[in-house]
Design a protein around this motif. Structure first.
Motif, mmCIF file in Angstrom:
data_model
loop_
_atom_site.group_PDB
_atom_site.id
_atom_site.type_symbol
_atom_site.label_atom_id
_atom_site.label_comp_id
_atom_site.label_asym_id
_atom_site.label_seq_id
_atom_site.Cartn_x
_atom_site.Cartn_y
_atom_site.Cartn_z
ATOM 1 N N TYR A 91 0.826 -1.193 0.000
ATOM 2 C CA TYR A 91 0.000 0.000 0.000
ATOM 3 C C TYR A 91 0.869 1.256 0.000
ATOM 4 O O TYR A 91 1.988 1.248 0.528
ATOM 5 C CB TYR A 91 -0.871 0.058 1.254
ATOM 6 N N LYS A 92 0.336 2.327 -0.534
ATOM 7 C CA LYS A 92 0.987 3.641 -0.422
ATOM 8 C C LYS A 92 0.489 4.272 0.881
ATOM 9 O O LYS A 92 -0.611 4.797 0.955
ATOM 10 C CB LYS A 92 0.656 4.527 -1.616
ATOM 11 N N LEU A 93 1.327 4.205 1.897
ATOM 12 C CA LEU A 93 0.958 4.685 3.229
ATOM 13 C C LEU A 93 1.630 5.999 3.579
ATOM 14 O O LEU A 93 1.455 6.501 4.690
ATOM 15 C CB LEU A 93 1.331 3.616 4.271
ATOM 16 N N TRP A 94 2.382 6.561 2.650
ATOM 17 C CA TRP A 94 3.145 7.779 2.891
ATOM 18 C C TRP A 94 2.649 8.889 1.974
ATOM 19 O O TRP A 94 1.946 8.655 0.998
ATOM 20 C CB TRP A 94 4.630 7.510 2.670
ATOM 21 N N GLU A 95 3.041 10.106 2.310
ATOM 22 C CA GLU A 95 2.691 11.262 1.486
ATOM 23 C C GLU A 95 3.652 11.378 0.307
ATOM 24 O O GLU A 95 4.784 10.900 0.350
ATOM 25 C CB GLU A 95 2.761 12.548 2.321
ATOM 26 N N GLY A 96 3.204 12.037 -0.756
ATOM 27 C CA GLY A 96 4.088 12.322 -1.879
ATOM 28 C C GLY A 96 4.105 11.228 -2.921
ATOM 29 O O GLY A 96 3.086 10.566 -3.176
ATOM 30 N N ASN A 97 5.262 11.044 -3.541
ATOM 31 C CA ASN A 97 5.401 10.101 -4.648
ATOM 32 C C ASN A 97 5.087 8.666 -4.218
ATOM 33 O O ASN A 97 5.332 8.279 -3.077
ATOM 34 C CB ASN A 97 6.815 10.154 -5.218
ATOM 35 N N GLY A 98 4.609 7.907 -5.189
ATOM 36 C CA GLY A 98 4.307 6.507 -4.921
ATOM 37 C C GLY A 98 5.544 5.649 -4.783
ATOM 38 O O GLY A 98 5.486 4.559 -4.198
ATOM 39 N N GLU A 99 6.671 6.129 -5.323
ATOM 40 C CA GLU A 99 7.919 5.376 -5.220
ATOM 41 C C GLU A 99 8.936 6.228 -4.465
ATOM 42 O O GLU A 99 9.232 7.360 -4.863
ATOM 43 C CB GLU A 99 8.442 5.006 -6.600
ATOM 44 N N ILE A 100 9.450 5.672 -3.373
ATOM 45 C CA ILE A 100 10.426 6.380 -2.546
ATOM 46 C C ILE A 100 11.571 5.442 -2.197
ATOM 47 O O ILE A 100 11.479 4.215 -2.401
ATOM 48 C CB ILE A 100 9.798 6.927 -1.240
ATOM 49 N N GLU A 101 12.640 6.016 -1.675
ATOM 50 C CA GLU A 101 13.795 5.225 -1.236
ATOM 51 C C GLU A 101 14.116 5.582 0.203
ATOM 52 O O GLU A 101 14.169 6.753 0.561
ATOM 53 C CB GLU A 101 14.997 5.492 -2.151
ATOM 54 N N ARG A 102 14.303 4.563 1.049
ATOM 55 C CA ARG A 102 14.681 4.747 2.453
ATOM 56 C C ARG A 102 15.701 3.679 2.822
ATOM 57 O O ARG A 102 15.480 2.487 2.573
ATOM 58 C CB ARG A 102 13.468 4.607 3.392
ATOM 59 N N ASP A 103 16.832 4.117 3.391
ATOM 60 C CA ASP A 103 17.871 3.179 3.841
ATOM 61 C C ASP A 103 18.321 2.240 2.725
ATOM 62 O O ASP A 103 18.618 1.065 2.960
ATOM 63 C CB ASP A 103 17.382 2.349 5.033
ATOM 64 N N GLY A 104 18.327 2.749 1.494
ATOM 65 C CA GLY A 104 18.778 1.932 0.376
ATOM 66 C C GLY A 104 17.731 0.987 -0.177
ATOM 67 O O GLY A 104 18.005 0.232 -1.111
ATOM 68 N N VAL A 105 16.516 1.020 0.367
ATOM 69 C CA VAL A 105 15.431 0.151 -0.083
ATOM 70 C C VAL A 105 14.432 0.981 -0.889
ATOM 71 O O VAL A 105 14.072 2.089 -0.489
ATOM 72 C CB VAL A 105 14.711 -0.507 1.118
ATOM 73 N N PHE A 106 13.962 0.433 -2.002
ATOM 74 C CA PHE A 106 13.008 1.124 -2.868
ATOM 75 C C PHE A 106 11.593 0.636 -2.547
ATOM 76 O O PHE A 106 11.297 -0.559 -2.631
ATOM 77 C CB PHE A 106 13.340 0.860 -4.343
ATOM 78 N N TYR A 107 10.730 1.595 -2.168
ATOM 79 C CA TYR A 107 9.359 1.270 -1.788
ATOM 80 C C TYR A 107 8.404 1.684 -2.898
ATOM 81 O O TYR A 107 8.480 2.799 -3.412
ATOM 82 C CB TYR A 107 8.985 1.984 -0.485
#
Length: 368
Positions: free
Chosen positions: A43-59
């Protein structure tokens, strides 16, 4: 090892939702991302773009979740919408070296049947429990669960689930890839100022058995009038449990903290307690029990057929796995014998070291 392209598929995503499955994916993904390309789909549970990167992981947020639960159960319609979106990215997933699909996201898992590079990770196997969970509609869940046997590669997070699958007729090899614990992080967290004798951590739903804990606590209070317990977590059962606590005369003995955003704060409160109680009627693994063991607490859990946490506890050595009517006596034993409490806590801490996340990553890589 060559660089791999890895994908994890589930519906909810950590840290926006903090459950056991989400935590497992998070811990594996961020460690694997140090050497490999890792993607998480849900699910897209965050604000903004549907694809993000955190700690080297692509969500990849494929669909909005909206309200996740109704009457304490995961809403099916958002899951079906997400499964439809998963089907649309099937070609992208086919280009991965491995796609780790979680069985509890049944619509999404069914959408990925036949994907040659898929690994189906089983967190629980319900079998005829579906009929108790959903009534007559449970036959659809039971049928969907059995349909997942068509995956070629399987992993189970606990011995219980692995045995359940084998008994249900899954004849393909099943790897055992448990959940883990970050013992180093836990060691670095000091105990909280909020001290207690007994602690529970988890979502307040019927399966967690907090009602059993409260009834056991009433028994304990007759022997230890100033006993203190902390219930960490929230959920649809909270109101009923608070009313039960009042009827049992436990208003001054039990603190319901609600949901705590910081995992460090949860660990700190665990470390400030003496006994961890997980009276779950149904538990796929019991990661929080493992965290309590790593914190040096003996664990009391329910010896129930669907409670996999009882396999983490060496009964009589690192805690107790007992019947519902024995919970109070087990807690009284640990509160009344400090030497035994310390001995069992030390044994649990030693057992928890076998579940370090770095070790689990190695087991996961070997399973693919």
């Amino acid at each position: 090892m060559e660089t791999l392209r890895i994908a994890f598929v589930y519906d909810v995503v950590y840290p926006w939702v903090k459950g056991g499955v989400e935590k497992r994916i998070h811990e594996l993904a961020r460690r694997l991302a140090k050497k490999h390309e890792v993607h998480v789909y849900g699910y897209k549970l965050w604000e903004g773009n549907g694809e993000i990167e955190r700690d080297g992981v692509f969500y990849h947020g494929l669909a909005p979740a909206g309200r996740l639960y109704i009457l304490g159960r995961r809403r099916p319609l958002p899951m079906l919408r997400l499964a439809a979106r998963i089907s649309r990215v099937r070609d992208d997933l086919r280009n991965c070296d491995v796609v780790d699909v979680q069985n509890l996201f049944y619509p999404g898992a069914l959408a990925l049947r036949g994907l040659e590079n898929a690994l189906l990770t089983w967190h629980e196997f319900w079998g005829n429990y579906w009929l108790r969970y959903w009534g007559p509609l449970g036959v659809f869940g039971e049928t969907a669960e059995k349909a997942l046997f068509s995956f070629e590669r399987h992993a189970a997070v606990s011995w219980k689930t692995k045995l359940d699958l084998a008994e249900a007729g899954l004849r393909k090899p099943i790897s055992l890839v448990p959940n883990g614990v970050d013992a180093g992080l836990i060691k670095s967290i000091p105990p909280a100022e909020l001290e207690s004798d007994i602690i529970f951590v988890g979502r307040l739903i019927p399966e967690k058995g907090v009602d059993l804990l409260l009834r056991a606590l009433a028994e304990v209070k007759r022997e230890i009038p100033d006993v203190r317990a902390v219930v960490v977590g929230d959920g649809p059962e909270r109101g009923r449990l608070e009313r039960l606590s009042a009827r049992l005369g436990l208003e001054d003995s039990v603190l319901f903290t609600g949901f705590l955003e910081s995992r460090d704060e949860v660990i700190a409160i665990i470390k400030a307690s003496k006994v961890f109680v997980l009276p779950s009627r149904r538990e796929g693994f019991g990661m929080v029990a493992l965290e309590a063991m790593a914190s040096g607490l003996p664990v009391v859990t329910l010896n129930a057929p669907m409670n996999a946490a009882r396999f983490l506890v060496e009964n009589g050595r690192s805690g107790f796995a007992v019947g519902a009517d024995e919970l109070g006596m087990a807690v009284l034993t640990l509160l009344g014998d400090k030497k035994l409490n310390r001995k069992m806590g030390a044994k649990g801490k030693m057992l928890a070291r076998h579940y370090e996340w770095e070790n689990v990553v190695g087991v996961w890589l070997a399973s693919i």
